[in-house]
Design a protein around this motif. Structure first.
Motif, PDB file in Angstrom:
ATOM      1  N   ASN A  69       8.980  -1.614   3.020  1.00  0.00           N
ATOM      2  CA  ASN A  69       9.351  -0.413   3.759  1.00  0.00           C
ATOM      3  C   ASN A  69       8.545  -0.336   5.049  1.00  0.00           C
ATOM      4  N   ALA A  70       8.814   0.688   5.830  1.00  0.00           N
ATOM      5  CA  ALA A  70       8.080   0.876   7.082  1.00  0.00           C
ATOM      6  C   ALA A  70       6.597   1.105   6.795  1.00  0.00           C
ATOM      7  N   ALA A  71       5.742   0.579   7.659  1.00  0.00           N
ATOM      8  CA  ALA A  71       4.297   0.696   7.459  1.00  0.00           C
ATOM      9  C   ALA A  71       3.848   2.150   7.371  1.00  0.00           C
ATOM     10  N   SER A  72       4.528   3.028   8.083  1.00  0.00           N
ATOM     11  CA  SER A  72       4.142   4.446   8.075  1.00  0.00           C
ATOM     12  C   SER A  72       4.383   5.112   6.725  1.00  0.00           C
ATOM     13  N   LEU A  73       5.216   4.486   5.886  1.00  0.00           N
ATOM     14  CA  LEU A  73       5.509   5.050   4.567  1.00  0.00           C
ATOM     15  C   LEU A  73       4.673   4.427   3.457  1.00  0.00           C
ATOM     16  N   ALA A  74       3.837   3.442   3.801  1.00  0.00           N
ATOM     17  CA  ALA A  74       2.944   2.856   2.792  1.00  0.00           C
ATOM     18  C   ALA A  74       2.048   3.950   2.220  1.00  0.00           C
ATOM     19  N   LEU A  75       1.639   3.781   0.973  1.00  0.00           N
ATOM     20  CA  LEU A  75       0.941   4.851   0.257  1.00  0.00           C
ATOM     21  C   LEU A  75      -0.282   5.363   1.011  1.00  0.00           C
ATOM     22  N   ALA A  76      -1.159   4.464   1.454  1.00  0.00           N
ATOM     23  CA  ALA A  76      -2.385   4.899   2.125  1.00  0.00           C
ATOM     24  C   ALA A  76      -2.076   5.628   3.426  1.00  0.00           C
ATOM     25  N   ALA A  77      -1.163   5.073   4.213  1.00  0.00           N
ATOM     26  CA  ALA A  77      -0.812   5.703   5.487  1.00  0.00           C
ATOM     27  C   ALA A  77      -0.156   7.065   5.261  1.00  0.00           C
ATOM     28  N   TYR A  78       0.672   7.144   4.253  1.00  0.00           N
ATOM     29  CA  TYR A  78       1.370   8.385   3.947  1.00  0.00           C
ATOM     30  C   TYR A  78       0.387   9.474   3.523  1.00  0.00           C
ATOM     31  N   GLU A  79      -0.562   9.110   2.672  1.00  0.00           N
ATOM     32  CA  GLU A  79      -1.537  10.099   2.203  1.00  0.00           C
ATOM     33  C   GLU A  79      -2.498  10.517   3.315  1.00  0.00           C
ATOM     34  N   ASN A  80      -2.983   9.541   4.074  1.00  0.00           N
ATOM     35  CA  ASN A  80      -3.969   9.852   5.111  1.00  0.00           C
ATOM     36  C   ASN A  80      -3.368  10.594   6.299  1.00  0.00           C
ATOM     37  N   GLY A  81      -2.056  10.449   6.482  1.00  0.00           N
ATOM     38  CA  GLY A  81      -1.424  11.077   7.641  1.00  0.00           C
ATOM     39  C   GLY A  81      -0.844  12.444   7.364  1.00  0.00           C
TER      40      GLY A  81
END
Length: 228
Positions: free
Chosen positions: A194-206
């Motif tokens: 999936n898109a990098a922005s939807l990766a778990l870490a990015a999603y939680e931190n953002g």
């Protein structure tokens, strides 16, 4: 010359090898609603940690519903990750196989994507293109009504056990995955699903603060229960 030809014809010919079965590992769910995203996060983690055989296809199915029908029809063997209302304690992992899978999906539907996927299985069966084997690896959710939220800790803790269960079935089907080197056991070490922005870490931190981002969906059309 004739003797030579006759001799060559007597040599047993090796039978062509059958193509390995097409195995699909499918994560379904909606990452925008807390534990609804479990299926997607599980298949993402499997992809990050393991390199699968060429006949194994890992798919983030999201909430595509009937659009997944061609994928399901193409699968000889199918593993599905999802958040499921088993009627068990929140955070409990459970595995169902065969005929139990559609029954489980239809008995306690929590979301539209599950209704859609139950219909996908029914359509595949009616068309005669149902997987030979099907496995559901699911977790009982803790929280669903948190728009923009991530997995709760008890559900997130079941990702690794869920992956272990999937690997057990892949091994049974002669398609055991290979663990990626520790240095690449992350979404950046594998082709992401999936898109990098939807990766778990990015999603939680953002995620914005509660002050900046509504947690209850569009309150123009409904009000949280505590404010009613």
């Amino acid at each position: 010359m004739r003797d030579s030809i006759s001799h060559s014809q007597d040599v047993p010919q090796s039978a062509p090898q059958a193509a390995p079965p097409h195995i699909v590992v499918l994560g379904i769910g909606n990452v925008l609603w807390a534990d609804e995203g479990f299926g997607v996060r599980a298949v993402e983690a499997l992809n990050a940690q393991y390199a699968c055989a060429p006949n194994v296809e890992l798919v983030d199915g999201g909430t595509q519903g009937l659009a997944l029908l061609p994928l399901v029809e193409s699968a000889h063997k199918l593993i599905v990750f999802d958040a499921i209302d088993f009627g068990l304690a929140p955070g409990t992992l459970d595995v169902r196989e065969g005929d139990e899978v559609p029954v489980c999906l239809q008995a306690r539907r929590m979301s539209l994507h599950q209704m859609g996927f139950a219909d996908v299985l029914a359509c595949a069966q009616l068309k005669g293109n149902y997987p030979q084997e099907i496995v559901l690896i699911g977790v009982q959710p803790v929280e669903l009504d948190d728009f923009g939220g991530s997995l709760r800790d008890a559900v997130k803790a079941q990702i690794e056990p869920a992956i272990a269960q999937a690997c057990r079935f892949l091994e049974r089907w002669q398609a055991a995955p290979r663990a990626r080197p520790a240095s690449s056991a992350s979404p950046s070490g594998a082709e992401p699903l999936n898109a990098a922005s939807l990766a778990l870490a990015a999603y939680e931190n953002g995620r914005p603060s509660e002050r900046l981002a509504n947690r209850d969906g569009d309150t123009r059309f409904w009000r949280p229960q505590e404010n009613v």
